[in-house]
Design a protein around this motif. Structure first.
Motif, mmCIF file in Angstrom:
data_model
loop_
_atom_site.group_PDB
_atom_site.id
_atom_site.type_symbol
_atom_site.label_atom_id
_atom_site.label_comp_id
_atom_site.label_asym_id
_atom_site.label_seq_id
_atom_site.Cartn_x
_atom_site.Cartn_y
_atom_site.Cartn_z
ATOM 1 N N ALA A 1 0.674 -1.339 0.049
ATOM 2 C CA ALA A 1 -0.033 -0.071 0.036
ATOM 3 C C ALA A 1 0.894 1.203 -0.169
ATOM 4 N N VAL A 2 2.032 1.142 0.744
ATOM 5 C CA VAL A 2 2.821 2.306 0.709
ATOM 6 C C VAL A 2 3.410 2.578 -0.733
ATOM 7 N N ASP A 3 3.907 1.497 -1.147
ATOM 8 C CA ASP A 3 4.752 1.577 -2.454
ATOM 9 C C ASP A 3 3.704 2.365 -3.344
ATOM 10 N N TRP A 4 2.367 1.719 -3.519
ATOM 11 C CA TRP A 4 1.470 2.103 -4.595
ATOM 12 C C TRP A 4 0.868 3.745 -4.367
ATOM 13 N N LEU A 5 0.883 3.779 -3.244
ATOM 14 C CA LEU A 5 0.070 5.064 -2.699
ATOM 15 C C LEU A 5 1.452 6.274 -2.872
ATOM 16 N N HIS A 6 2.408 5.866 -2.560
ATOM 17 C CA HIS A 6 3.616 6.861 -2.822
ATOM 18 C C HIS A 6 3.869 7.250 -4.317
ATOM 19 N N GLU A 7 3.845 6.379 -4.975
ATOM 20 C CA GLU A 7 3.793 6.488 -6.491
ATOM 21 C C GLU A 7 2.715 7.375 -6.847
ATOM 22 N N LEU A 8 1.460 7.203 -6.402
ATOM 23 C CA LEU A 8 0.317 7.972 -6.956
ATOM 24 C C LEU A 8 0.522 9.275 -6.607
ATOM 25 N N LEU A 9 0.852 9.750 -5.378
ATOM 26 C CA LEU A 9 1.167 11.157 -4.844
ATOM 27 C C LEU A 9 2.175 11.686 -5.465
ATOM 28 N N GLN B 1 5.732 10.451 4.822
ATOM 29 C CA GLN B 1 4.460 11.231 4.637
ATOM 30 C C GLN B 1 3.172 10.236 4.218
ATOM 31 N N THR B 2 3.631 9.335 3.248
ATOM 32 C CA THR B 2 2.621 8.306 2.657
ATOM 33 C C THR B 2 2.372 7.513 3.733
ATOM 34 N N VAL B 3 3.128 7.073 4.667
ATOM 35 C CA VAL B 3 2.915 6.215 6.003
ATOM 36 C C VAL B 3 1.737 7.036 6.963
ATOM 37 N N GLN B 4 2.098 8.135 6.931
ATOM 38 C CA GLN B 4 1.097 9.124 7.687
ATOM 39 C C GLN B 4 -0.047 9.210 7.303
ATOM 40 N N LEU B 5 -0.317 9.186 5.897
ATOM 41 C CA LEU B 5 -1.543 9.441 5.355
ATOM 42 C C LEU B 5 -2.604 8.086 5.527
ATOM 43 N N LEU B 6 -1.769 6.846 5.082
ATOM 44 C CA LEU B 6 -2.253 5.436 5.402
ATOM 45 C C LEU B 6 -2.461 5.185 6.969
ATOM 46 N N LYS B 7 -1.980 6.143 7.830
ATOM 47 C CA LYS B 7 -2.452 5.691 9.316
ATOM 48 C C LYS B 7 -3.755 6.688 9.410
ATOM 49 N N ILE C 1 -6.925 -7.092 8.360
ATOM 50 C CA ILE C 1 -7.484 -8.329 7.677
ATOM 51 C C ILE C 1 -8.329 -8.944 8.752
ATOM 52 N N LYS C 2 -8.361 -8.494 10.040
ATOM 53 C CA LYS C 2 -9.613 -9.197 11.035
ATOM 54 C C LYS C 2 -10.808 -8.059 11.314
ATOM 55 N N GLY C 3 -10.548 -6.907 10.527
ATOM 56 C CA GLY C 3 -11.699 -6.139 10.621
ATOM 57 C C GLY C 3 -11.554 -5.110 11.348
ATOM 58 N N LYS C 4 -10.297 -4.753 12.187
ATOM 59 C CA LYS C 4 -9.970 -3.849 13.109
ATOM 60 C C LYS C 4 -9.483 -2.599 12.151
ATOM 61 N N TRP C 5 -9.926 -1.397 12.939
ATOM 62 C CA TRP C 5 -9.581 -0.075 12.425
ATOM 63 C C TRP C 5 -9.735 0.788 13.450
ATOM 64 N N GLY C 6 -9.078 2.135 13.473
ATOM 65 C CA GLY C 6 -9.547 3.250 14.374
ATOM 66 C C GLY C 6 -8.620 3.445 15.466
ATOM 67 N N GLN C 7 -8.187 2.419 16.199
ATOM 68 C CA GLN C 7 -7.265 2.533 17.349
ATOM 69 C C GLN C 7 -5.980 1.829 16.976
ATOM 70 N N GLU C 8 -6.011 0.950 15.851
ATOM 71 C CA GLU C 8 -4.921 0.199 15.478
ATOM 72 C C GLU C 8 -3.750 1.199 14.752
ATOM 73 N N ASP C 9 -2.412 0.881 14.736
ATOM 74 C CA ASP C 9 -1.469 1.710 14.254
ATOM 75 C C ASP C 9 -0.775 1.054 12.920
ATOM 76 N N PHE C 10 -0.610 1.823 11.925
ATOM 77 C CA PHE C 10 -0.359 1.274 10.718
ATOM 78 C C PHE C 10 1.228 1.555 10.516
ATOM 79 N N GLU C 11 1.751 0.494 10.238
ATOM 80 C CA GLU C 11 3.440 0.535 10.055
ATOM 81 C C GLU C 11 3.803 -0.076 8.650
ATOM 82 N N ASP C 12 4.858 0.432 8.096
ATOM 83 C CA ASP C 12 5.313 -0.250 6.706
ATOM 84 C C ASP C 12 6.033 -1.504 7.130
ATOM 85 N N ASN C 13 5.214 -2.489 6.855
ATOM 86 C CA ASN C 13 5.773 -3.959 7.283
ATOM 87 C C ASN C 13 4.658 -4.918 6.447
ATOM 88 N N ARG C 14 4.623 -6.099 6.561
ATOM 89 C CA ARG C 14 4.011 -7.198 5.955
ATOM 90 C C ARG C 14 2.599 -7.609 6.405
#
Length: 509
Positions: A49-57, A71-77, A88-101
């Motif tokens: 997601a970081v690779d694709w969105l970074h290229e888009l921006l 900055q792309t990682v911050q936007l995905l957060k 993948i388990k449907g969690k969002w909001g309180q979870e933290d996004f990191e540049d990983n697998r």
């Protein structure tokens, strides 16, 4: 994978957010992934997601190549926080996004951000002062008028002398032009000019006109040094001496006359950190919270460089003088550091230009309320500002000239209370004094014709004529007497003309 160009106008940040979300949801590649011996359909990893969105921006003309991966990682957060994506388990909001697998997917629906509701401002810039409005307590009926018997011949005389045929006219009271009127003109014409450059029907959703201070505009135009930097009347609003000294040190590195302390290894990094800390702790960004939407709107014109520079020039005139001065000094320092080949690296792993943009973008532009794309927009603006700061922080000459001509015209044609002016049938109002000047300056009229018209004008309007020519000497300056040529010497002008030839005795035989 193309961004639609979002031009200038209200709610531009929200439009860009919705545009980016739609593109990301529609075009982000989805495929099957395995995690802990389990397969998941139609998902993606955080790194993908970081690779694709970074290229888009980076390829978007709305953001530009200055967008970093961080900055792309911050936007995905923010995407995860606003449920644009979920894990993948449907969690969002309180979870933290990191540049990983870690695996993420799109929820069944992703509501776009609604446009914010703002208080309705006045739709037009500001109306020009109504010069015909009498002061309080004065009415048209109380204006003294000399009694005059009007017949057809007198009517023709009064209205065909110098001003041509006038189908309709009326007497109008005019006030004198005050400093408050001048300030209103500066504010009104500046905002009208900005509205025209942005191509908007109204500045209603971009700017609260009531918060625009006309005194700031005038101060930013006239109270400047030879270098074009604003001079402050209130010295308490100046940059602290130690900050100004540090900025001079880096701007003139390594030749700095103000440097009194011994330098050591890494000295320039500490000086830079001192400046960054000061600007980073400002209570309000230099471009102010109030003008955030106006500057973001101008970013839609970056494809038209000249128009963008002109719009930025006008917006920067609206700044408080102390903010404009701090911005001017900061941009000059940033530009000099970037062009200084002798300046050692100020940060490991980052180029000098990128460091300047990332360090000062938030203290130059940010929103009072949390705006999801304000960091990317600030980077875009500061990058353009660095490349064109010398032009942007100048006073727009065309605007200044038009306002000065307008003010000069109103001062030239204003008449004192109790006098009158004509209103032509098509609506424009010009005093008799101005009409008198038209006759005087008309190059098509010969000297005789001017004298004839001025005599008629003097009979009809002796008071106006007396103000223009209070003495015979002042009137004589308009028609200087030409020296009379001396008459030529003629044969018949002699006192003893030649007598006819007569014979004398000497001729007799």
């Amino acid at each position: 994978m193309e961004h639609r160009i979002v031009g200038p106008g209200p709610y531009r940040a929200t439009k860009l957010w919705n545009e980016t979300v739609e593109l990301f949801r529609a075009r982000m590649p989805l495929r099957k992934h395995r995690c802990r011996f389990k397969s998941y359909e139609r998902c993606f990893t955080a790194a993908e997601a970081v690779d694709w969105l970074h290229e888009l921006l980076r390829c978007s003309q709305n953001f530009g190549p200055e967008v970093t991966r961080k900055q792309t990682v911050q936007l995905l957060k923010k995407f995860l926080k606003n449920h644009v994506i979920e894990d993948i388990k449907g969690k969002w909001g309180q979870e933290d996004f990191e540049d990983n697998r870690h695996l993420y997917r799109f929820p069944p629906s992703s509501p776009l951000k609604p446009y914010p509701k703002k208080p309705t401002y006045q739709k037009d810039a500001i109306k020009f002062p109504e010069w015909n409005d009498p002061p309080p307590g004065t009415s048209q009926e109380n204006i003294p008028v000399r009694p005059l018997v009007m017949n057809s011949e007198m009517w023709f005389k009064r209205h065909s002398i110098a001003i041509g045929e006038v189908p309709a006219c009326r007497l109008v009271y005019r006030r004198q032009l005050t400093e408050a009127n001048v300030e209103e003109i500066w504010k009104s014409m500046t905002l009208s000019y900005l509205q025209k450059v942005l191509g908007l029907d109204s500045l209603e959703e971009v700017l609260d006109i009531k918060l625009v201070n006309s005194k700031f505009i005038i101060h930013n135009v006239y109270s400047v040094s030879k270098q074009g930097v604003v001079i402050l009347d209130d010295k308490s609003k100046e940059l602290p001496h130690w900050v100004l000294s540090a900025m001079k040190c880096l701007a003139n590195w390594p030749n700095c006359s103000d440097l009194k302390q011994p330098m050591y290894l890494g000295f320039e990094k500490d000086v830079f950190k001192t400046i960054a800390d000061y600007y980073g702790h400002l209570k309000e960004p230099l471009l102010t919270f109030h003008l955030f939407d106006a500057f973001v709107s101008v970013l839609g014109l970056l494809q038209k460089e000249k128009m963008a520079i002109e719009a930025f020039q006008i917006c920067c005139l609206l700044l408080p003088p102390e903010n404009r001065r701090k911005l001017q000094l900061l941009m000059r320092m940033m530009a000099r550091i970037c062009l200084n080949k002798e300046m050692p690296p100020l940060c490991d792993g980052l180029g000098t230009r990128t460091l300047m943009v990332q360090t000062f973008s938030r203290c130059i532009l940010c929103s009072k309320d949390e705006v999801d794309l304000d960091e990317l927009l600030a980077v875009r603006l500061v990058t353009f500002l660095m490349d064109n700061y010398q032009e942007i922080l100048k006073v727009p000459l065309a605007l200044q000239t038009s306002i000065e001509e307008r003010v000069a015209h109103l001062r030239r044609v204003q008449i004192s209370p109790g006098e009158f002016e004509y209103q032509r049938a098509y609506g424009s109002q010009e005093p008799l004094a101005a009409l008198l000047e038209e006759v005087i300056t008309d190059a098509k009229l010969s000297s005789k014709e001017k004298k004839k018209k001025l005599k008629q004008f003097q009979k009809s309007y002796p008071e106006v004529y007396q103000e223009r020519f209070p003495t015979p000497e002042s009137e004589a300056l308009l028609f200087p007497e030409k020296p009379k040529p001396k008459p030529q010497l003629l044969m018949w002008a002699l006192k003893n003309p030649f007598q006819p030839f007569q014979r004398t005795r000497s001729f007799r035989m």
